[in-house]
Design an enzyme around this catalytic site. Structure first.
Site, PDB file in Angstrom:
ATOM      1  N   SER A 297       1.668   1.814   1.792  1.00 53.38           N
ATOM      2  CA  SER A 297       1.076   0.535   1.390  1.00 53.38           C
ATOM      3  C   SER A 297       2.089  -0.602   1.354  1.00 53.38           C
ATOM      4  CB  SER A 297       0.403   0.668   0.021  1.00 53.38           C
ATOM      5  OG  SER A 297       1.364   0.895  -0.987  1.00 53.38           O
TER       6      SER A 297
ATOM      7  N   LYS B 122       4.493  -2.270  -6.096  1.00 49.02           N
ATOM      8  CA  LYS B 122       3.581  -3.290  -5.555  1.00 49.02           C
ATOM      9  C   LYS B 122       4.289  -4.630  -5.466  1.00 49.02           C
ATOM     10  CE  LYS B 122       0.181  -0.431  -5.370  1.00 49.02           C
ATOM     11  NZ  LYS B 122      -0.229   0.077  -4.097  1.00 49.02           N
TER      12      LYS B 122
END
Length: 88
Positions: free
Chosen positions: A40, A83
């Site tokens: 990701s 993230k």
């Protein structure tokens, strides 16, 4: 055993204990090594990349848009998420 040998052994054991305490403090409060799991964060971080992270900025840093952060989503989950901040 002579007193000199016993003194050396005690000093050696004391040094090992101090080194273990210092290592625990460094690992627990200053730095850590984590492994990225997943894709990701491509192209910046690939699957299975290893990162050395510092933990000081957790207490002293104001986060800004675009920065990469590492966090635990809840106290019940042992996973660590990596993230990028996209909004404030």
């Amino acid at each position: 055993m002579s007193k000199g040998v016993l003194k050396e052994i005690k000093e050696w054991i004391f040094s090992i204990i101090i080194a273990a305490i210092v290592a625990f403090v460094i690992k627990g409060f200053l730095i850590d090594i984590i492994q990225v799991s997943g894709t990701s964060m491509l192209p910046n971080l690939s699957d299975r990349d290893r990162l050395v992270i510092e933990k000081i900025s957790l207490y002293t840093h104001n986060y800004e848009r675009g920065e990469i952060i590492i966090f635990k989503p809840t106290s019940e989950i042992n996973d660590i998420y990596i993230k990028r901040i996209i909004g404030l």
